[in-house]
Design an enzyme around this catalytic site. Structure first.
Site, PDB file in Angstrom:
ATOM      1  N   GLU A 147      42.987 -31.347  25.757  1.00  0.00           N
ATOM      2  CA  GLU A 147      44.258 -31.426  26.475  1.00  0.00           C
ATOM      3  C   GLU A 147      44.589 -32.907  26.559  1.00  0.00           C
ATOM      4  OE1 GLU A 147      46.377 -28.749  27.566  1.00  0.00           O
ATOM      5  OE2 GLU A 147      45.494 -28.265  29.499  1.00  0.00           O
ATOM      6  N   ARG A 192      46.419 -16.731  24.327  1.00  0.00           N
ATOM      7  CA  ARG A 192      45.896 -15.577  25.081  1.00  0.00           C
ATOM      8  C   ARG A 192      45.780 -14.381  24.137  1.00  0.00           C
ATOM      9  NH1 ARG A 192      45.820 -19.391  27.611  1.00  0.00           N
ATOM     10  NH2 ARG A 192      46.245 -19.802  29.811  1.00  0.00           N
ATOM     11  N   GLU A 250      54.215 -28.658  23.763  1.00  0.00           N
ATOM     12  CA  GLU A 250      53.195 -29.705  23.828  1.00  0.00           C
ATOM     13  C   GLU A 250      53.323 -30.631  22.617  1.00  0.00           C
ATOM     14  OE1 GLU A 250      49.604 -27.363  24.400  1.00  0.00           O
ATOM     15  OE2 GLU A 250      50.439 -26.438  26.214  1.00  0.00           O
ATOM     16  N   HIS A 280      51.077 -24.367  21.551  1.00  0.00           N
ATOM     17  CA  HIS A 280      52.124 -24.232  22.571  1.00  0.00           C
ATOM     18  C   HIS A 280      53.294 -25.135  22.215  1.00  0.00           C
ATOM     19  CE1 HIS A 280      48.755 -22.596  25.257  1.00  0.00           C
ATOM     20  NE2 HIS A 280      49.532 -21.601  24.870  1.00  0.00           N
ATOM     21  N   ALA A 281      54.465 -24.499  22.108  1.00  0.00           N
ATOM     22  CA  ALA A 281      55.632 -25.156  21.523  1.00  0.00           C
ATOM     23  C   ALA A 281      55.997 -26.473  22.194  1.00  0.00           C
ATOM     24  CB  ALA A 281      56.815 -24.186  21.566  1.00  0.00           C
ATOM     25  N   ARG A 291      56.979 -22.198  25.508  1.00  0.00           N
ATOM     26  CA  ARG A 291      55.534 -22.250  25.257  1.00  0.00           C
ATOM     27  C   ARG A 291      55.083 -21.247  24.173  1.00  0.00           C
ATOM     28  NH1 ARG A 291      50.340 -22.817  28.334  1.00  0.00           N
ATOM     29  NH2 ARG A 291      49.143 -20.920  28.166  1.00  0.00           N
ATOM     30  N   HIS A 338      45.881 -29.424  22.512  1.00  0.00           N
ATOM     31  CA  HIS A 338      46.932 -29.068  23.462  1.00  0.00           C
ATOM     32  C   HIS A 338      47.296 -30.296  24.294  1.00  0.00           C
ATOM     33  CE1 HIS A 338      46.673 -24.484  23.294  1.00  0.00           C
ATOM     34  NE2 HIS A 338      45.599 -24.831  22.586  1.00  0.00           N
ATOM     35  N   SER A 339      48.260 -30.117  25.194  1.00  0.00           N
ATOM     36  CA  SER A 339      48.499 -31.090  26.240  1.00  0.00           C
ATOM     37  C   SER A 339      48.979 -30.299  27.455  1.00  0.00           C
ATOM     38  CB  SER A 339      49.551 -32.113  25.821  1.00  0.00           C
ATOM     39  OG  SER A 339      50.871 -31.570  25.855  1.00  0.00           O
TER      40      SER A 339
HETATM   41  C1  9B3 Z   1      43.030 -21.857  27.812  1.00  0.00           C
HETATM   42  C2  9B3 Z   1      42.145 -20.967  27.262  1.00  0.00           C
HETATM   43 CL1  9B3 Z   1      42.318 -19.276  27.508  1.00  0.00          CL
HETATM   44  C3  9B3 Z   1      41.077 -21.425  26.486  1.00  0.00           C
HETATM   45  N1  9B3 Z   1      40.195 -20.553  25.933  1.00  0.00           N
HETATM   46  N2  9B3 Z   1      40.926 -22.736  26.278  1.00  0.00           N
HETATM   47  C4  9B3 Z   1      41.799 -23.607  26.800  1.00  0.00           C
HETATM   48  C5  9B3 Z   1      42.883 -23.209  27.574  1.00  0.00           C
HETATM   49  C6  9B3 Z   1      43.808 -24.205  28.149  1.00  0.00           C
HETATM   50  C7  9B3 Z   1      45.167 -24.214  27.481  1.00  0.00           C
HETATM   51  C8  9B3 Z   1      45.883 -22.886  27.761  1.00  0.00           C
HETATM   52  O1  9B3 Z   1      46.085 -22.155  26.796  1.00  0.00           O
HETATM   53  O2  9B3 Z   1      46.254 -22.586  28.902  1.00  0.00           O
HETATM   54  C9  9B3 Z   1      45.930 -25.363  28.008  1.00  0.00           C
HETATM   55 SE1  9B3 Z   1      47.764 -25.445  27.585  1.00  0.00          SE
HETATM   56 ZN    ZN Z   2      48.530 -25.569  25.346  1.00  0.00          ZN
HETATM   57 ZN    ZN Z   3      48.020 -27.523  28.301  1.00  0.00          ZN
END
Ligand code: 9B3
Ligand code: ZN
Ligand code: ZN
Ligand code: ZN
Length: 336
Positions: free
Chosen positions: A297, A171, A98, A95-96, A153, A223-224
């Protein structure tokens, strides 16, 4: 009064060696790169070449793909070369916005080369495992956060029939794809894309992992923010068959993490700990057979959020490194 003289001398010699290293062969690495600042992609890209060139016995660089906008995706392989090694894959910068995430991947590689041969755990890890480190997955998005919108993001791919740009790379994997906690609308921040691996970046990552499934024994994605350590599943409330073990590893890892600065992490399966959401890379990697699959995170819990001050890069990376080393050591002792 006399006994301490010998250890003191040894320490002095050790310091002298570090000073010499800093002044000669390691000059660029130790004085030219600012690990406690956020670096733009131009700097990070140059750094991937420098760190590999300066540490030929420990780091090599390979390209796993090209982004939507045509940037090369560089992967660093970190470890002492030897036959039949297992590996841990770690990526940053999905995610850009973070920014602390890419900062951690850079920190990790620096600490690996800096402490190899000096620190017992890191030496054991690199002697017996390779770390594949992807410093930034979503490079186009990261560049966009530096030039246009700090809160971006997604990727920067064009969506047919829409003026909205980008897909959420977390996703976009084939794990309950787009069934929950994701959007089918291109204008949304959690747009799942037109199909699993529709993005060049996620396809490149998935292809690399699929091509190295026999060696990759752990998958870590950074991530964060929220201070969480998550493990599968996020796409369903069903727990995995490894839930007890993943819970125990996470509990111990966050306990270790907290020893440095007292930072508190929550941990658990993604669905029940953060939110149910499909298409994440951790769930996909787990379903590929990579049992030790985790999402970090990092800091903080919302005071600064994605705009974590540079003063927190060092403590965040220090504490995260402890947790990553804990997990890696566990994996090394439990190869399967
Ligand atoms: C979301 C998903 Cl779908 C996963 N499999 N594991 C962690 C997350 C949390 C991150 C997200 O993509 O929303 C946090 Se930025
Ligand atoms: Zn993220
Ligand atoms: Zn996050
Ligand atoms: Zn500190």
């Amino acid at each position: 009064m006399e006994l301490p003289l010998i250890p003191t001398n040894i320490i002095l010699i050790d310091n002298l060696q570090n000073v010499l290293n800093g002044q000669f062969n390691n000059r660029v690495r130790s004085t030219g790169y600012q690990y406690e600042k956020y670096n733009n992609w131009e700097k990070i890209e140059a750094w991937t070449a420098d760190i590999a060139n300066e540490n030929p016995g420990l780091v090599s660089r390979l390209q796993i793909g090209t982004t939507f906008e045509g940037r090369p995706m560089y992967l660093l392989k970190v470890g002492k070369p030897s036959a039949n090694k297992k590996a841990i894959f770690m990526d940053c910068g999905f995610h850009a916005r973070e920014w602390i995430s890419p900062a951690f991947c850079q920190w990790f590689v620096r600490e690996a080369v800096r402490t190899y041969g000096k620190e017992t755990i890191m030496t054991q890890l690199l002697d017996n495992l390779d770390f594949y480190v992807l410093p930034v997955l979503n490079i186009d998005g990261y560049v966009y956060t530096w030039t246009n919108n700090r809160m971006w993001r997604k990727t920067r791919s064009v969506n047919a029939g829409s003026s909205c740009i980008g897909t959420d790379p977390n996703r976009n994997f084939n794990a309950g794809w787009c069934s929950v906690g994701a959007s089918g609308r291109p204008c949304d921040d959690t747009f799942c894309g037109t199909k699993p691996e529709s993005e060049k970046e996620t396809k490149a990552l998935a292809d690399f992992i699929r091509g190295n499934l026999s060696t990759i024994k752990a998958y870590l994605t950074i991530h964060s923010y929220s201070q969480l350590l998550l493990y599968p599943y996020s796409y369903t409330y069903d727990v995995t068959k490894d839930n007890v073990e993943l819970h125990a590893i996470s509990k111990a890892a966050v306990k270790e993490l907290a020893t440095l600065h007292g930072t508190k992490y929550t941990y658990g399966p993604g669905a029940s700990t953060i939110y149910p959401a499909a298409g994440g890379s951790d769930d996909w990697a787990y379903d590929q057979g990579i049992k030790y699959s985790f999402t970090f995170e990092l800091r903080d819990t919302g005071r600064y959020g994605f705009v974590l001050p540079e003063s927190q890069i060092k403590p965040t990376c220090e504490e995260t490194l402890i947790a990553v080393k804990y997990i890696a050591s566990y994996v090394l002792e439990h190869l399967y």
